[in-house]
Write a protein that holds these residues in place. Structure first.
Motif, PDB file in Angstrom:
ATOM      1  N   TYR A  38     -11.791  25.618 117.046  1.00 18.08           N
ATOM      2  CA  TYR A  38     -11.469  24.663 117.975  1.00 18.08           C
ATOM      3  C   TYR A  38     -11.448  25.571 119.189  1.00 18.08           C
ATOM      4  N   PRO A 261     -16.046  20.156 113.972  1.00 20.97           N
ATOM      5  CA  PRO A 261     -17.565  20.445 114.199  1.00 20.97           C
ATOM      6  C   PRO A 261     -18.165  20.585 112.799  1.00 20.97           C
ATOM      7  N   TYR A 288     -22.846  20.328 122.604  1.00 21.37           N
ATOM      8  CA  TYR A 288     -21.390  20.430 122.625  1.00 21.37           C
ATOM      9  C   TYR A 288     -21.263  18.724 123.278  1.00 21.37           C
ATOM     10  N   LEU A 301     -17.175  22.017 122.192  1.00 21.36           N
ATOM     11  CA  LEU A 301     -16.967  21.799 120.823  1.00 21.36           C
ATOM     12  C   LEU A 301     -18.034  20.447 120.412  1.00 21.36           C
TER      13      LEU A 301
END
Length: 339
Positions: A38, A261, A288, A301
């Motif tokens: 993260y 993820p 992302y 992310l």
């Protein structure tokens, strides 16, 4: 001077190895290492670039090490995808979107921005999360702009924070349970008849890592217990959802905010049921979806996903715009008949 340059390269090489390990480590054994997933990528990409610069004053072997670290960081660590489009027929454009409706309701034009994003993407099937503040006009409030766009689909099913809308009929919509420590939490499934195939459409929003991450960031070692509890709760949810998925017959398309993820144990648990990630399968780049509200417009992310069973083809997958929500939507062009 060369000692410090070499030390820089060595330390960066060790750090990159740790970053790679953080993606595959068993989270229950080393929960602290999972935090790496993260971290905004500039935090580790910049030191790697410094190591590459430092290697310019060293021998060729040091340059190879530094450049290898850069290559691994840009690909493995940052999650670059080299997708390959499938062939097939029976096209369905599927979209998943955490719309953060409660935030949209607090700013002028918030719902109009969300509606514009959906209109631009033209999904055949859309699933939404955090859509609790939407109004269909039946609760005394005026129908908001996003609801107006969603209602253009043939059928709409809404439960709590979830919305499923489809250009084809929805059947057998129901709510499944993935409780957290005794607290109710659910996901939604519907069946959709598209191009002669019955699709199991699933949408889910796992527990946010926000509280655990904030505890670890503000309290350091003392906050690790909160992070571990947060992480284990998300793993519990994904395990329960995986059990439901294994009981389904027929093709599955799952879209949602998984708050993890792809390399994480959370997503891997779902992939182990026979699903695959649409973006990794046919997308290219990083894809992302989150973080742009934290890092001045830069997403870092990929925690929103579309997962499909292997009998579903994927011709393309990509992330949408960042303006309307804290989450970019994910869009995938699917083939219900994969060749």
């Amino acid at each position: 001077m060369k000692f410090f340059l070499k030390a820089t390269v060595v330390l960066v090489a060790v750090a990159v190895a740790v970053l790679c390990a953080g993606q595959v480590v068993e989270p229950r054994q080393l929960p602290g290492l999972v935090l790496i997933n993260y971290v905004p990528f500039p935090a580790y990409l910049l030191p790697v670039l410094v190591a590459v610069l430092a290697s310019c004053w060293l021998g060729w072997a040091w340059r190879v090490v530094a450049l290898s670290c850069l290559a691994v960081t840009l690909t493995v660590v940052m999650g670059w995808a080299w997708g390959h489009a499938d062939e097939g027929h029976g096209r369905v454009r599927f979209m998943t979107y955490n719309v953060k409706a409660y935030m949209a309701s607090q700013r002028p034009g918030g719902f109009a921005e969300l509606a514009q994003e959906v209109t631009e993407q033209q999904p055949d099937i859309i699933v939404m999360q955090d859509a609790l503040r939407l109004s269909n006009g039946e609760d005394g409030r005026e129908m908001d702009a996003l609801s107006q766009v969603i209602r253009q689909h043939r059928e709409v099913y809404q439960f709590g924070q979830y919305v499923v809308a489809s250009r084809w009929p929805l059947q057998r919509c129901q709510v499944g349970g993935i409780p957290i420590a005794g607290r109710s939490h659910g996901f939604v499934t519907c069946q959709v008849q598209a191009h002669g195939v019955t699709l199991n459409v699933v949408t889910v929003h796992f527990l946010s890592p926000r509280d655990g991450l904030n505890a670890a960031r503000k309290e350091g070692f003392d906050g690790m217990a909160d992070w571990q509890q947060n992480m284990l709760a998300r793993l519990q949810q994904t395990g329960l959802l995986a059990e439901h998925l294994r009981l389904m017959s027929g093709p599955i398309v799952l879209g949602g905010d998984l708050n993890a993820p792809e390399a994480s144990a959370v997503v891997q648990t779902l992939l182990n049921t026979g699903l695959r990630d649409a973006f990794s399968s046919a997308g290219s780049g990083y894809g992302y979806t989150h973080g742009h509200h934290l890092l001045r417009g830069l997403s870092f992310l990929r925690i929103d996903h579309i997962l499909v069973s292997k009998d579903i083809g994927v011709s393309d997958a990509f992330a949408g715009g960042r303006e309307a929500s804290q989450h970019r939507p994910v869009i995938a062009d699917l083939w219900v008949h994969r060749q």
